[in-house]
Design a protein around this motif. Structure first.
Motif, PDB file in Angstrom:
ATOM      1  N   LEU A  80     -19.583 -16.783   1.701  1.00  0.00           N
ATOM      2  CA  LEU A  80     -19.302 -17.670   2.828  1.00  0.00           C
ATOM      3  C   LEU A  80     -20.551 -18.249   3.485  1.00  0.00           C
ATOM      4  N   GLU A  81     -21.735 -17.958   2.945  1.00  0.00           N
ATOM      5  CA  GLU A  81     -22.985 -18.476   3.508  1.00  0.00           C
ATOM      6  C   GLU A  81     -23.294 -19.854   2.920  1.00  0.00           C
ATOM      7  N   ALA A  82     -23.671 -20.774   3.785  1.00  0.00           N
ATOM      8  CA  ALA A  82     -23.940 -22.145   3.361  1.00  0.00           C
ATOM      9  C   ALA A  82     -25.302 -22.252   2.697  1.00  0.00           C
ATOM     10  N   ASN A  83     -25.325 -22.893   1.542  1.00  0.00           N
ATOM     11  CA  ASN A  83     -26.560 -23.204   0.853  1.00  0.00           C
ATOM     12  C   ASN A  83     -27.103 -24.548   1.333  1.00  0.00           C
ATOM     13  N   GLU A  84     -26.199 -25.459   1.609  1.00  0.00           N
ATOM     14  CA  GLU A  84     -26.572 -26.801   2.044  1.00  0.00           C
ATOM     15  C   GLU A  84     -25.551 -27.286   3.065  1.00  0.00           C
ATOM     16  N   VAL A  85     -26.046 -27.902   4.136  1.00  0.00           N
ATOM     17  CA  VAL A  85     -25.180 -28.451   5.175  1.00  0.00           C
ATOM     18  C   VAL A  85     -25.459 -29.942   5.265  1.00  0.00           C
ATOM     19  N   ILE A  86     -24.404 -30.748   5.092  1.00  0.00           N
ATOM     20  CA  ILE A  86     -24.526 -32.199   5.169  1.00  0.00           C
ATOM     21  C   ILE A  86     -23.711 -32.668   6.368  1.00  0.00           C
ATOM     22  N   ILE A  87     -24.375 -33.390   7.259  1.00  0.00           N
ATOM     23  CA  ILE A  87     -23.707 -33.867   8.470  1.00  0.00           C
ATOM     24  C   ILE A  87     -23.642 -35.383   8.433  1.00  0.00           C
ATOM     25  N   THR A  88     -22.447 -35.909   8.602  1.00  0.00           N
ATOM     26  CA  THR A  88     -22.224 -37.342   8.770  1.00  0.00           C
ATOM     27  C   THR A  88     -21.443 -37.521  10.068  1.00  0.00           C
ATOM     28  N   PRO A  89     -21.318 -38.738  10.568  1.00  0.00           N
ATOM     29  CA  PRO A  89     -20.547 -38.915  11.810  1.00  0.00           C
ATOM     30  C   PRO A  89     -19.088 -38.482  11.689  1.00  0.00           C
ATOM     31  N   GLU A  90     -18.527 -38.477  10.491  1.00  0.00           N
ATOM     32  CA  GLU A  90     -17.116 -38.114  10.314  1.00  0.00           C
ATOM     33  C   GLU A  90     -16.916 -36.677   9.860  1.00  0.00           C
ATOM     34  N   TYR A  91     -17.851 -36.129   9.080  1.00  0.00           N
ATOM     35  CA  TYR A  91     -17.614 -34.846   8.422  1.00  0.00           C
ATOM     36  C   TYR A  91     -18.799 -33.891   8.545  1.00  0.00           C
ATOM     37  N   LEU A  92     -18.472 -32.617   8.435  1.00  0.00           N
ATOM     38  CA  LEU A  92     -19.445 -31.544   8.267  1.00  0.00           C
ATOM     39  C   LEU A  92     -19.146 -30.954   6.897  1.00  0.00           C
ATOM     40  N   THR A  93     -20.072 -31.089   5.961  1.00  0.00           N
ATOM     41  CA  THR A  93     -19.875 -30.599   4.604  1.00  0.00           C
ATOM     42  C   THR A  93     -20.745 -29.376   4.394  1.00  0.00           C
ATOM     43  N   LEU A  94     -20.116 -28.290   3.952  1.00  0.00           N
ATOM     44  CA  LEU A  94     -20.823 -27.042   3.676  1.00  0.00           C
ATOM     45  C   LEU A  94     -20.741 -26.763   2.187  1.00  0.00           C
ATOM     46  N   LYS A  95     -21.894 -26.708   1.540  1.00  0.00           N
ATOM     47  CA  LYS A  95     -21.936 -26.310   0.131  1.00  0.00           C
ATOM     48  C   LYS A  95     -22.242 -24.827   0.103  1.00  0.00           C
ATOM     49  N   LEU A  96     -21.239 -24.053  -0.289  1.00  0.00           N
ATOM     50  CA  LEU A  96     -21.338 -22.608  -0.289  1.00  0.00           C
ATOM     51  C   LEU A  96     -21.762 -22.124  -1.666  1.00  0.00           C
ATOM     52  N   LEU A  97     -21.657 -20.839  -1.915  1.00  0.00           N
ATOM     53  CA  LEU A  97     -22.161 -20.265  -3.158  1.00  0.00           C
ATOM     54  C   LEU A  97     -21.448 -20.821  -4.390  1.00  0.00           C
ATOM     55  N   PHE A  98     -20.116 -20.836  -4.369  1.00  0.00           N
ATOM     56  CA  PHE A  98     -19.374 -21.276  -5.540  1.00  0.00           C
ATOM     57  C   PHE A  98     -18.463 -22.467  -5.289  1.00  0.00           C
ATOM     58  N   PHE A  99     -18.377 -22.940  -4.071  1.00  0.00           N
ATOM     59  CA  PHE A  99     -17.513 -24.082  -3.774  1.00  0.00           C
ATOM     60  C   PHE A  99     -18.073 -24.885  -2.607  1.00  0.00           C
ATOM     61  N   LYS A 100     -17.449 -26.031  -2.371  1.00  0.00           N
ATOM     62  CA  LYS A 100     -17.876 -26.947  -1.324  1.00  0.00           C
ATOM     63  C   LYS A 100     -16.711 -27.149  -0.364  1.00  0.00           C
ATOM     64  N   ARG A 101     -16.994 -27.127   0.925  1.00  0.00           N
ATOM     65  CA  ARG A 101     -15.957 -27.300   1.935  1.00  0.00           C
ATOM     66  C   ARG A 101     -16.334 -28.482   2.829  1.00  0.00           C
ATOM     67  N   ARG A 102     -15.443 -29.458   2.906  1.00  0.00           N
ATOM     68  CA  ARG A 102     -15.664 -30.653   3.717  1.00  0.00           C
ATOM     69  C   ARG A 102     -14.727 -30.595   4.917  1.00  0.00           C
ATOM     70  N   LEU A 103     -15.300 -30.517   6.104  1.00  0.00           N
ATOM     71  CA  LEU A 103     -14.531 -30.385   7.331  1.00  0.00           C
ATOM     72  C   LEU A 103     -14.707 -31.624   8.187  1.00  0.00           C
ATOM     73  N   SER A 104     -13.610 -32.159   8.685  1.00  0.00           N
ATOM     74  CA  SER A 104     -13.755 -33.219   9.677  1.00  0.00           C
ATOM     75  C   SER A 104     -14.131 -32.538  10.995  1.00  0.00           C
ATOM     76  N   TRP A 105     -14.728 -33.286  11.886  1.00  0.00           N
ATOM     77  CA  TRP A 105     -15.189 -32.683  13.131  1.00  0.00           C
ATOM     78  C   TRP A 105     -14.035 -32.141  13.965  1.00  0.00           C
ATOM     79  N   SER A 106     -12.844 -32.683  13.794  1.00  0.00           N
ATOM     80  CA  SER A 106     -11.701 -32.170  14.543  1.00  0.00           C
ATOM     81  C   SER A 106     -11.242 -30.810  14.017  1.00  0.00           C
ATOM     82  N   GLN A 107     -11.608 -30.461  12.790  1.00  0.00           N
ATOM     83  CA  GLN A 107     -11.247 -29.157  12.226  1.00  0.00           C
ATOM     84  C   GLN A 107     -12.172 -28.046  12.715  1.00  0.00           C
ATOM     85  N   VAL A 108     -13.382 -28.393  13.100  1.00  0.00           N
ATOM     86  CA  VAL A 108     -14.344 -27.384  13.549  1.00  0.00           C
ATOM     87  C   VAL A 108     -13.965 -26.964  14.962  1.00  0.00           C
TER      88      VAL A 108
END
Length: 156
Positions: A80-108
């Motif tokens: 569950l630890e993020a390797n890479e965090v990508i921030i855009t005005p619409e989304y917070l993208t977390l690249k984890l160890l084996f998968f990638k999770r894209r969250l809209s800011w309303s989900q956080v």
């Protein structure tokens, strides 16, 4: 034509925060070793029972508790630890160890920084994700962007 309303929070188009590649590769290697340890210990117990040389039940339970402890303390935080965090005005993208999770800011729903832990937590829905503040380059800027973005989310 009607003018588009501007968002309250404005930053660059895309911000990328990541840790060194060696730390990511080492975590992949260690997680594979832990999964192999789980598989080998369970298969060893099954093989002992098949051949009639089983250990006493209290020793079997102790070895299973050891597996659970290693999984909870080491494997789950690594996954569950993020390797890479990508921030855009619409989304917070977390690249984890084996998968990638894209969250809209309303989900956080929460961003928590514990003073006594190296991790910070991002909670979204029923899951949480960890960001290691010592390993992510530019973490202070990342935390500032997330903290500025979160107050604009409606509290439920």
């Amino acid at each position: 034509m009607k003018a588009q309303p501007k968002p309250d929070f404005v930053f660059e188009d895309k911000e990328v925060f990541k840790r060194h590649w060696f730390r990511h590769v080492s975590r992949v290697f260690i997680s594979v070793i832990i999964v192999a340890l789980n598989f080998c210990m369970i298969m060893s117990s099954i093989d002992k029972y098949r051949h009639g040389t089983a250990m006493p039940i209290h020793m079997e339970l102790l070895s299973l508790l050891f597996l659970v402890f290693i999984d909870v303390v080491m494997l789950i935080p690594m996954i569950l630890e993020a390797n890479e965090v990508i921030i855009t005005p619409e989304y917070l993208t977390l690249k984890l160890l084996f998968f990638k999770r894209r969250l809209s800011w309303s989900q956080v729903s929460e961003f928590k920084q514990w003073p006594f832990l190296v991790y910070t937590g991002v909670k979204a829905g029923r899951c949480f994700y960890l960001i290691n503040r010592r390993e992510i380059k530019g973490f202070d800027k990342l935390a500032q962007i997330i903290m500025e973005r979160l107050p604009s989310i409606e509290k439920k």
